[in-house]
Motif scaffolding. Structure first.
Motif, PDB file in Angstrom:
ATOM      1  N   PHE A  26     -95.075  52.600 -23.204  1.00 49.41           N
ATOM      2  CA  PHE A  26     -95.399  53.819 -22.470  1.00 49.41           C
ATOM      3  C   PHE A  26     -94.130  54.350 -21.823  1.00 49.41           C
ATOM      4  CE2 PHE A  26     -99.223  51.237 -22.576  1.00 49.41           C
ATOM      5  CZ  PHE A  26    -100.135  52.151 -23.089  1.00 49.41           C
ATOM      6  N   GLY A  27     -93.884  55.640 -22.024  1.00 51.02           N
ATOM      7  CA  GLY A  27     -92.677  56.237 -21.480  1.00 51.02           C
ATOM      8  C   GLY A  27     -92.847  57.706 -21.233  1.00 51.02           C
ATOM      9  N   LEU A  28     -91.719  58.377 -20.986  1.00 52.53           N
ATOM     10  CA  LEU A  28     -91.755  59.815 -20.769  1.00 52.53           C
ATOM     11  C   LEU A  28     -90.583  60.484 -21.460  1.00 52.53           C
ATOM     12  CD1 LEU A  28     -89.569  60.662 -18.293  1.00 52.53           C
ATOM     13  CD2 LEU A  28     -91.243  59.366 -17.030  1.00 52.53           C
ATOM     14  N   LYS A  29     -90.769  61.778 -21.683  1.00 52.23           N
ATOM     15  CA  LYS A  29     -89.732  62.558 -22.358  1.00 52.23           C
ATOM     16  C   LYS A  29     -88.594  62.813 -21.380  1.00 52.23           C
ATOM     17  CE  LYS A  29     -90.139  67.055 -23.253  1.00 52.23           C
ATOM     18  NZ  LYS A  29     -90.530  68.324 -23.861  1.00 52.23           N
ATOM     19  N   ALA A  30     -87.385  62.532 -21.826  1.00 55.41           N
ATOM     20  CA  ALA A  30     -86.195  62.755 -21.009  1.00 55.41           C
ATOM     21  C   ALA A  30     -85.006  62.972 -21.930  1.00 55.41           C
ATOM     22  CB  ALA A  30     -85.945  61.553 -20.099  1.00 55.41           C
ATOM     23  N   TYR A  31     -83.955  63.497 -21.365  1.00 56.83           N
ATOM     24  CA  TYR A  31     -82.718  63.640 -22.122  1.00 56.83           C
ATOM     25  C   TYR A  31     -81.901  62.366 -21.998  1.00 56.83           C
ATOM     26  CZ  TYR A  31     -83.265  68.557 -23.230  1.00 56.83           C
ATOM     27  OH  TYR A  31     -83.705  69.731 -23.755  1.00 56.83           O
ATOM     28  N   VAL A  32     -81.445  61.875 -23.137  1.00 60.80           N
ATOM     29  CA  VAL A  32     -80.516  60.761 -23.200  1.00 60.80           C
ATOM     30  C   VAL A  32     -79.271  61.354 -23.834  1.00 60.80           C
ATOM     31  CG1 VAL A  32     -80.068  58.458 -24.107  1.00 60.80           C
ATOM     32  CG2 VAL A  32     -82.410  59.106 -23.451  1.00 60.80           C
ATOM     33  N   ILE A  70     -95.892  62.304 -20.620  1.00 63.21           N
ATOM     34  CA  ILE A  70     -96.092  60.872 -20.772  1.00 63.21           C
ATOM     35  C   ILE A  70     -96.553  60.592 -22.195  1.00 63.21           C
ATOM     36  CG2 ILE A  70     -97.373  58.864 -19.937  1.00 63.21           C
ATOM     37  CD1 ILE A  70     -97.317  61.508 -17.518  1.00 63.21           C
ATOM     38  N   ALA A  71     -95.963  59.568 -22.817  1.00 61.14           N
ATOM     39  CA  ALA A  71     -96.262  59.274 -24.219  1.00 61.14           C
ATOM     40  C   ALA A  71     -96.409  57.776 -24.436  1.00 61.14           C
ATOM     41  CB  ALA A  71     -95.147  59.821 -25.111  1.00 61.14           C
ATOM     42  N   GLU A  72     -97.078  57.437 -25.542  1.00 55.21           N
ATOM     43  CA  GLU A  72     -97.172  56.041 -25.980  1.00 55.21           C
ATOM     44  C   GLU A  72     -96.667  55.958 -27.412  1.00 55.21           C
ATOM     45  OE1 GLU A  72    -101.186  54.549 -26.050  1.00 55.21           O
ATOM     46  OE2 GLU A  72    -101.804  55.957 -27.583  1.00 55.21           O
ATOM     47  N   ASN A  73     -96.203  54.754 -27.771  1.00 50.40           N
ATOM     48  CA  ASN A  73     -95.720  54.528 -29.134  1.00 50.40           C
ATOM     49  C   ASN A  73     -95.726  53.035 -29.397  1.00 50.40           C
ATOM     50  OD1 ASN A  73     -92.886  53.464 -28.429  1.00 50.40           O
ATOM     51  ND2 ASN A  73     -92.969  55.411 -27.326  1.00 50.40           N
ATOM     52  N   GLY A  89    -100.534  62.331 -21.679  1.00 50.74           N
ATOM     53  CA  GLY A  89    -100.755  62.978 -20.389  1.00 50.74           C
ATOM     54  C   GLY A  89     -99.506  63.662 -19.900  1.00 50.74           C
ATOM     55  N   ASN A  90     -99.660  64.374 -18.778  1.00 45.69           N
ATOM     56  CA  ASN A  90     -98.502  64.997 -18.159  1.00 45.69           C
ATOM     57  C   ASN A  90     -98.751  65.172 -16.669  1.00 45.69           C
ATOM     58  OD1 ASN A  90    -100.047  67.336 -17.859  1.00 45.69           O
ATOM     59  ND2 ASN A  90     -99.320  68.174 -19.778  1.00 45.69           N
ATOM     60  N   ALA A  91     -97.685  65.440 -15.956  1.00 41.94           N
ATOM     61  CA  ALA A  91     -97.739  65.672 -14.520  1.00 41.94           C
ATOM     62  C   ALA A  91     -96.617  66.638 -14.182  1.00 41.94           C
ATOM     63  CB  ALA A  91     -97.575  64.362 -13.764  1.00 41.94           C
ATOM     64  N   GLU A 114    -104.510  45.263 -15.939  1.00 41.54           N
ATOM     65  CA  GLU A 114    -105.175  44.499 -16.999  1.00 41.54           C
ATOM     66  C   GLU A 114    -106.272  45.292 -17.703  1.00 41.54           C
ATOM     67  OE1 GLU A 114    -104.689  43.383 -13.892  1.00 41.54           O
ATOM     68  OE2 GLU A 114    -103.739  41.418 -13.985  1.00 41.54           O
ATOM     69  N   GLN A 115    -106.816  46.306 -17.040  1.00 40.72           N
ATOM     70  CA  GLN A 115    -107.877  47.115 -17.634  1.00 40.72           C
ATOM     71  C   GLN A 115    -107.327  48.292 -18.449  1.00 40.72           C
ATOM     72  OE1 GLN A 115    -108.037  46.166 -14.196  1.00 40.72           O
ATOM     73  NE2 GLN A 115    -109.163  44.395 -14.952  1.00 40.72           N
ATOM     74  N   GLY A 116    -106.020  48.385 -18.596  1.00 40.01           N
ATOM     75  CA  GLY A 116    -105.417  49.454 -19.379  1.00 40.01           C
ATOM     76  C   GLY A 116    -105.263  50.761 -18.616  1.00 40.01           C
ATOM     77  N   ILE A 117    -105.339  50.707 -17.300  1.00 40.42           N
ATOM     78  CA  ILE A 117    -105.153  51.916 -16.489  1.00 40.42           C
ATOM     79  C   ILE A 117    -103.676  52.039 -16.154  1.00 40.42           C
ATOM     80  CG2 ILE A 117    -105.697  53.069 -14.318  1.00 40.42           C
ATOM     81  CD1 ILE A 117    -108.459  51.671 -14.496  1.00 40.42           C
ATOM     82  N   LEU A 118    -103.109  53.181 -16.535  1.00 35.16           N
ATOM     83  CA  LEU A 118    -101.694  53.455 -16.311  1.00 35.16           C
ATOM     84  C   LEU A 118    -101.572  54.465 -15.182  1.00 35.16           C
ATOM     85  CD1 LEU A 118     -98.699  53.205 -17.254  1.00 35.16           C
ATOM     86  CD2 LEU A 118     -99.178  55.074 -18.853  1.00 35.16           C
ATOM     87  N   ASP A 119    -100.960  54.053 -14.084  1.00 36.27           N
ATOM     88  CA  ASP A 119    -100.688  54.939 -12.953  1.00 36.27           C
ATOM     89  C   ASP A 119     -99.230  55.350 -13.005  1.00 36.27           C
ATOM     90  OD1 ASP A 119    -103.208  55.001 -11.507  1.00 36.27           O
ATOM     91  OD2 ASP A 119    -102.831  52.887 -11.031  1.00 36.27           O
ATOM     92  N   ILE A 120     -98.996  56.663 -12.916  1.00 40.68           N
ATOM     93  CA  ILE A 120     -97.641  57.188 -12.917  1.00 40.68           C
ATOM     94  C   ILE A 120     -97.424  57.917 -11.604  1.00 40.68           C
ATOM     95  CG2 ILE A 120     -96.001  58.761 -14.029  1.00 40.68           C
ATOM     96  CD1 ILE A 120     -98.843  57.724 -16.096  1.00 40.68           C
ATOM     97  N   TYR A 121     -96.316  57.607 -10.954  1.00 39.05           N
ATOM     98  CA  TYR A 121     -95.963  58.250  -9.699  1.00 39.05           C
ATOM     99  C   TYR A 121     -94.522  58.724  -9.823  1.00 39.05           C
ATOM    100  CZ  TYR A 121     -94.837  58.857  -4.758  1.00 39.05           C
ATOM    101  OH  TYR A 121     -94.425  59.378  -3.555  1.00 39.05           O
ATOM    102  N   ALA A 122     -94.297  60.007  -9.548  1.00 32.65           N
ATOM    103  CA  ALA A 122     -92.946  60.565  -9.610  1.00 32.65           C
ATOM    104  C   ALA A 122     -92.639  61.256  -8.288  1.00 32.65           C
ATOM    105  CB  ALA A 122     -92.830  61.563 -10.758  1.00 32.65           C
ATOM    106  N   ARG A 123     -91.394  61.103  -7.815  1.00 31.53           N
ATOM    107  CA  ARG A 123     -91.018  61.691  -6.536  1.00 31.53           C
ATOM    108  C   ARG A 123     -89.614  62.253  -6.623  1.00 31.53           C
ATOM    109  NH1 ARG A 123     -88.987  59.527  -1.370  1.00 31.53           N
ATOM    110  NH2 ARG A 123     -88.642  57.584  -2.477  1.00 31.53           N
ATOM    111  N   GLU A 124     -89.494  63.508  -6.166  1.00 35.86           N
ATOM    112  CA  GLU A 124     -88.178  64.134  -6.048  1.00 35.86           C
ATOM    113  C   GLU A 124     -87.624  63.657  -4.712  1.00 35.86           C
ATOM    114  OE1 GLU A 124     -85.033  66.177  -4.931  1.00 35.86           O
ATOM    115  OE2 GLU A 124     -86.842  66.951  -3.961  1.00 35.86           O
TER     116      GLU A 124
END
Length: 159
Positions: A26-32, A70-73, A89-91, A114-124
């Motif tokens: 699980f990750g997110l789109k970003a510039y590398v 947010i993406a999975e692969n 998903g997205n935020a 363990e239940q497969g719930i993914l919480d994403i928190y982002a802060r500027e």
């Protein structure tokens, strides 16, 4: 003895520990560099529960919002192709004051339980503005992966 097993085999079997691991990354789109990639924060085969935090920077001068895709692969790599990932998903962090300078830090945390719930928190970090999203992941393995595991398990012998 009742099971026809030797003491050493019983001890070995009782000392076996089963560990749950993540079936997808699980990750997110970003510039590398100059290339858009998926940056996997939680990587396939990480132990569950899994948690990872990473800082990213804004891409452009005077940004007033930051969108997180947010993406999975199925990759075990930290960086992966966007085209081979599936958006789940997205935020958005919006209303950022005065337009941020390029490279302003955005801290992102992924937590998978363990239940497969993914919480994403982002802060500027300079304004403290944030975004939260919770995603119920599908988890599991594909039929092809299941068949491969079944074939591998045919050769297992407990002695």
């Amino acid at each position: 003895q009742d099971l026809g097993m030797q003491l050493g085999a019983v001890k070995k079997a009782t000392n076996t520990k089963v560990i749950n691991v993540v079936s997808q990354s699980f990750g997110l789109k970003a510039y590398v560099g100059d290339q858009e990639r998926i940056v996997n924060l939680i990587v396939k085969n990480d132990q569950v529960p899994a948690s990872a935090t990473q800082s990213f920077g804004t891409r452009e001068e005077n940004q007033t919002s930051v969108e997180l895709l947010i993406a999975e692969n199925g990759s075990s790599d930290r960086y992966y192709d966007i085209d081979k990932s599936r958006e789940i998903g997205n935020a958005e962090i919006s209303g950022l004051p005065n337009g941020l300078p390029e490279g302003s830090p955005i801290e992102v945390t992924f937590k998978l339980n363990e239940q497969g719930i993914l919480d994403i928190y982002a802060r500027e970090l300079s304004s403290g503005r944030d975004a939260k999203v919770t995603i119920q992941t599908e988890g599991g393995i594909s039929q092809e992966e299941f068949e491969e595991a079944r074939e591998r398990s045919k050769g297992l012998v407990i002695s």
